[in-house]
Design an enzyme around this catalytic site. Structure first.
Site, PDB file in Angstrom:
ATOM      1  CB  THR A  60     -23.771  38.121  31.164  1.00  0.00           C
ATOM      2  OG1 THR A  60     -23.301  36.796  30.955  1.00  0.00           O
ATOM      3  CG2 THR A  60     -23.387  38.997  29.977  1.00  0.00           C
ATOM      4  CB  CYS A  66     -19.669  34.835  24.462  1.00  0.00           C
ATOM      5  SG  CYS A  66     -19.046  33.194  24.825  1.00  0.00           S
ATOM      6  CG  HIS A  83     -22.865  34.919  27.970  1.00  0.00           C
ATOM      7  ND1 HIS A  83     -22.091  35.341  29.022  1.00  0.00           N
ATOM      8  CD2 HIS A  83     -22.000  34.402  27.073  1.00  0.00           C
ATOM      9  CE1 HIS A  83     -20.811  35.090  28.760  1.00  0.00           C
ATOM     10  NE2 HIS A  83     -20.729  34.502  27.590  1.00  0.00           N
TER      11      HIS A  83
END
Lengths: 197, 203
Positions: A60, A66, A83
């Site tokens: 990711t 995040c 994520h």
């Protein structure tokens, strides 16, 4: 050039599949049998992916505030990577996408991994991200990264999943790669050395 | 007001906000550099989270960003984004070092970039505030040089609380001769968005 000689060349993981297929015109299944393929899986923002393929890498990109949550069952070699953008789905105005929030994403990913045969008691976690991209004393962007990271750790503790490694906080973006053969996680950043956790 | 029920009038108004704001910012830059600076027609974009970084060269492209938080009657944020080669040209103009092509910057140069961004964003915001006759206070600026996807996830997260999409007002400017370009991204939160629309006489 004789084929034998070509075989000795060491290819990078990505090149390998392409080169093998190119040289020998192998089918996908054949190249899998000789261990030439690493399957790449990409997780978008507010999404998660799970795999029971023991030779894949789940990636990711761009974890800022995040958090990337990597779960791994070392016995069955089942891996999952989420994520998440926000900590809590219960107070959100729009929680139609459970993968957006730490609590709902984790619950759903655990469910999917169990479906693939993972044993909840054997799961291990690694987390990365939760940075503060901009210093903002108050207002919208403040401390969301830390809240994401804290909530994720707290939830994992509640589920009884040990956190084997983490790279969280500070003020820069991270890209995460989770290797399903051994559960190792590599963190990549702009302008810093790669880091394994 | 839902993001998906926006009418053409809403889009038109947002484009005009981008136009006026960027126009003022560009004229501030133009005075600073004593150069002609042009701008494109602003675009209003409703993007999915995964696509936010598309317009600045993809999620892994390194960009320089200056962030200012907005509070008061309107809440949200404004981002000024530019790429390293553009920032280098800007710095060269300010410091009078035309031959430097380094893509890394000294402390002093970074501070200059941040100040240029700050001045431009402030001009944008003050014209925006007088357009809608509301008082806006702005936070101290902060700068980040990092992957575009992560930087644009900051407004995306803000929208994530209320929607599955991000609303951007994007304005692009560039100088004629020197290949300087940059983007402004104004991101009001949803309650503020309603206030802006009603201040301009639209429901």
């Amino acid at each position: 050039m004789p084929k034998k000689h070509r075989l000795k060349r060491v290819f990078g993981a990505e090149e390998r599949q392409h080169q093998t297929e190119l040289l020998y015109n192998l089918t996908y299944a054949q190249s899998r049998r000789i261990g030439a393929v690493t399957v790449k899986i990409t997780v978008e923002i507010a999404d998660f992916k799970v795999t029971k393929d023991s030779d894949s890498v789940i990636t990711t990109l761009n974890l800022g505030s995040c958090v990337g949550i990597a779960l791994y069952d070392p016995n069955r070699k089942i891996a999952g990577l989420a994520h998440i953008m926000l900590p809590d789905s219960t107070n959100a105005l729009d929680n139609s996408n459970p993968a957006k929030f730490a609590d709902s994403a984790l619950a759903l990913m655990l469910q999917e991994m169990t479906k693939l045969g993972a044993n909840k008691a054997a799961l291990q976690a690694k987390i990365a991200g939760g940075a503060q991209m901009f210093f903002s004393p108050a207002g919208p962007a403040s401390r969301i990264g830390q809240r994401n990271a804290d909530t994720t750790s707290r939830l994992l503790r509640l589920y009884g999943i040990p956190i084997l490694g983490q790279d969280v906080g500070l003020n820069y973006a991270r890209t995460v790669e989770l290797y399903s053969k051994d559960g190792s996680v590599v963190i990549k950043t702009a302008g810093r050395a790669d880091k394994a956790i | 007001m839902e993001l998906f029920t926006l009418s053409d009038v809403h889009y038109e108004i947002m484009r005009e906000i981008g136009n006026i704001g960027c126009g003022h910012a560009v004229s501030a830059l133009s005075k600073m550099l004593n150069k002609k600076v042009g701008m494109k027609v602003p675009q209003v974009k409703l993007l999915e989270f995964g696509n936010v970084a598309g317009f600045v060269g993809g999620p892994e492209n390194t960009i320089i960003s200056i962030f200012i938080g907005i509070s008061g009657e309107i809440n949200g944020m404004i981002l000024f984004l530019t790429e390293q080669p553009s920032a280098r040209v800007l710095v060269n103009m300010v410091f009078g070092t035309p031959k430097n092509t380094e893509l890394s910057f000294s402390e002093m140069e970074l501070s200059a970039i941040q100040e240029i961004g700050n001045i431009m964003c402030s001009s944008y915001l003050s014209s925006f505030a007088s357009l809608i006759s509301k008082s806006i206070s702005q936070s101290v600026p902060d700068m980040s040089i990092d992957m575009a996807g992560a930087i644009l996830s900051v407004p995306a997260i803000e929208f994530g609380k209320i929607a599955e999409h991000v609303l951007f007002i994007e304005s692009v400017f560039s100088t004629e001769t020197d290949n300087v370009s940059g983007y402004f991204v104004l991101v009001p939160d949803l309650p503020s968005f309603k206030k802006i629309m009603s201040a301009l006489g639209v429901d």
